[in-house]
Design a protein around this motif. Structure first.
Motif, PDB file in Angstrom:
ATOM      1  N   ALA A  56      -7.659  -0.261  -4.540  1.00  0.00           N
ATOM      2  CA  ALA A  56      -7.850   0.123  -3.144  1.00  0.00           C
ATOM      3  C   ALA A  56      -7.066  -0.804  -2.209  1.00  0.00           C
ATOM      4  O   ALA A  56      -6.501  -0.348  -1.207  1.00  0.00           O
ATOM      5  CB  ALA A  56      -9.334   0.108  -2.789  1.00  0.00           C
ATOM      6  N   ALA A  57      -7.012  -2.076  -2.522  1.00  0.00           N
ATOM      7  CA  ALA A  57      -6.265  -3.031  -1.698  1.00  0.00           C
ATOM      8  C   ALA A  57      -4.769  -2.734  -1.734  1.00  0.00           C
ATOM      9  O   ALA A  57      -4.086  -2.813  -0.708  1.00  0.00           O
ATOM     10  CB  ALA A  57      -6.540  -4.457  -2.159  1.00  0.00           C
ATOM     11  N   ILE A  58      -4.257  -2.380  -2.906  1.00  0.00           N
ATOM     12  CA  ILE A  58      -2.837  -2.036  -3.024  1.00  0.00           C
ATOM     13  C   ILE A  58      -2.531  -0.772  -2.231  1.00  0.00           C
ATOM     14  O   ILE A  58      -1.536  -0.698  -1.504  1.00  0.00           O
ATOM     15  CB  ILE A  58      -2.428  -1.890  -4.505  1.00  0.00           C
ATOM     16  N   VAL A  59      -3.401   0.209  -2.324  1.00  0.00           N
ATOM     17  CA  VAL A  59      -3.238   1.455  -1.561  1.00  0.00           C
ATOM     18  C   VAL A  59      -3.326   1.166  -0.059  1.00  0.00           C
ATOM     19  O   VAL A  59      -2.549   1.702   0.738  1.00  0.00           O
ATOM     20  CB  VAL A  59      -4.287   2.505  -2.001  1.00  0.00           C
ATOM     21  N   GLU A  60      -4.256   0.311   0.341  1.00  0.00           N
ATOM     22  CA  GLU A  60      -4.413  -0.069   1.752  1.00  0.00           C
ATOM     23  C   GLU A  60      -3.129  -0.711   2.284  1.00  0.00           C
ATOM     24  O   GLU A  60      -2.778  -0.537   3.454  1.00  0.00           O
ATOM     25  CB  GLU A  60      -5.589  -1.034   1.906  1.00  0.00           C
ATOM     26  N   ALA A  61      -2.419  -1.428   1.428  1.00  0.00           N
ATOM     27  CA  ALA A  61      -1.155  -2.053   1.822  1.00  0.00           C
ATOM     28  C   ALA A  61      -0.034  -1.016   1.960  1.00  0.00           C
ATOM     29  O   ALA A  61       1.034  -1.324   2.476  1.00  0.00           O
ATOM     30  CB  ALA A  61      -0.761  -3.129   0.821  1.00  0.00           C
ATOM     31  N   GLY A  62      -0.280   0.207   1.462  1.00  0.00           N
ATOM     32  CA  GLY A  62       0.691   1.284   1.631  1.00  0.00           C
ATOM     33  C   GLY A  62       1.470   1.665   0.385  1.00  0.00           C
ATOM     34  O   GLY A  62       2.513   2.305   0.472  1.00  0.00           O
ATOM     35  N   TYR A  63       0.947   1.297  -0.790  1.00  0.00           N
ATOM     36  CA  TYR A  63       1.670   1.558  -2.033  1.00  0.00           C
ATOM     37  C   TYR A  63       0.791   2.318  -3.013  1.00  0.00           C
ATOM     38  O   TYR A  63      -0.420   2.351  -2.870  1.00  0.00           O
ATOM     39  CB  TYR A  63       2.159   0.230  -2.638  1.00  0.00           C
ATOM     40  N   GLU A  64       1.414   2.903  -4.017  1.00  0.00           N
ATOM     41  CA  GLU A  64       0.690   3.711  -4.994  1.00  0.00           C
ATOM     42  C   GLU A  64       0.598   2.994  -6.338  1.00  0.00           C
ATOM     43  O   GLU A  64       1.622   2.509  -6.848  1.00  0.00           O
ATOM     44  CB  GLU A  64       1.387   5.063  -5.192  1.00  0.00           C
ATOM     45  N   VAL A  65      -0.600   2.940  -6.870  1.00  0.00           N
ATOM     46  CA  VAL A  65      -0.796   2.384  -8.207  1.00  0.00           C
ATOM     47  C   VAL A  65      -0.638   3.532  -9.201  1.00  0.00           C
ATOM     48  O   VAL A  65      -1.350   4.524  -9.133  1.00  0.00           O
ATOM     49  CB  VAL A  65      -2.201   1.760  -8.356  1.00  0.00           C
TER      50      VAL A  65
END
Length: 71
Positions: A56-65
């Motif tokens: 969720a933190a990575i997505v919040e930063a604007g990137y896709e896991v």
């Protein structure tokens, strides 16, 4: 300390790495974040790491896991 590693798409520069590091560092238990823009990976070290919160933190930063990788 445990480690988790993720494949991430959309990163292209050191600003991307800084954004991800800032967001992921705020997740409880995180003590280390290593972002490799060229390899498209994020490695996180810490205790009691929550996979969903890290994603969720990575997505919040604007990137896709795209996947979790055994670290």
């Amino acid at each position: 300390m445990s480690r988790k590693q993720f494949r991430v798409t959309g990163m292209s520069c050191e600003h991307c790495a800084a954004s991800i590091t800032e967001e992921v560092s705020q997740v409880p238990g995180v003590s280390q974040v290593d972002v490799d823009v060229k390899a498209g990976s994020v490695s996180v070290g810490g205790t009691d790491l929550d996979d969903a919160l890290l994603r969720a933190a990575i997505v919040e930063a604007g990137y896709e896991v795209t996947e979790s990788v055994a670290a």
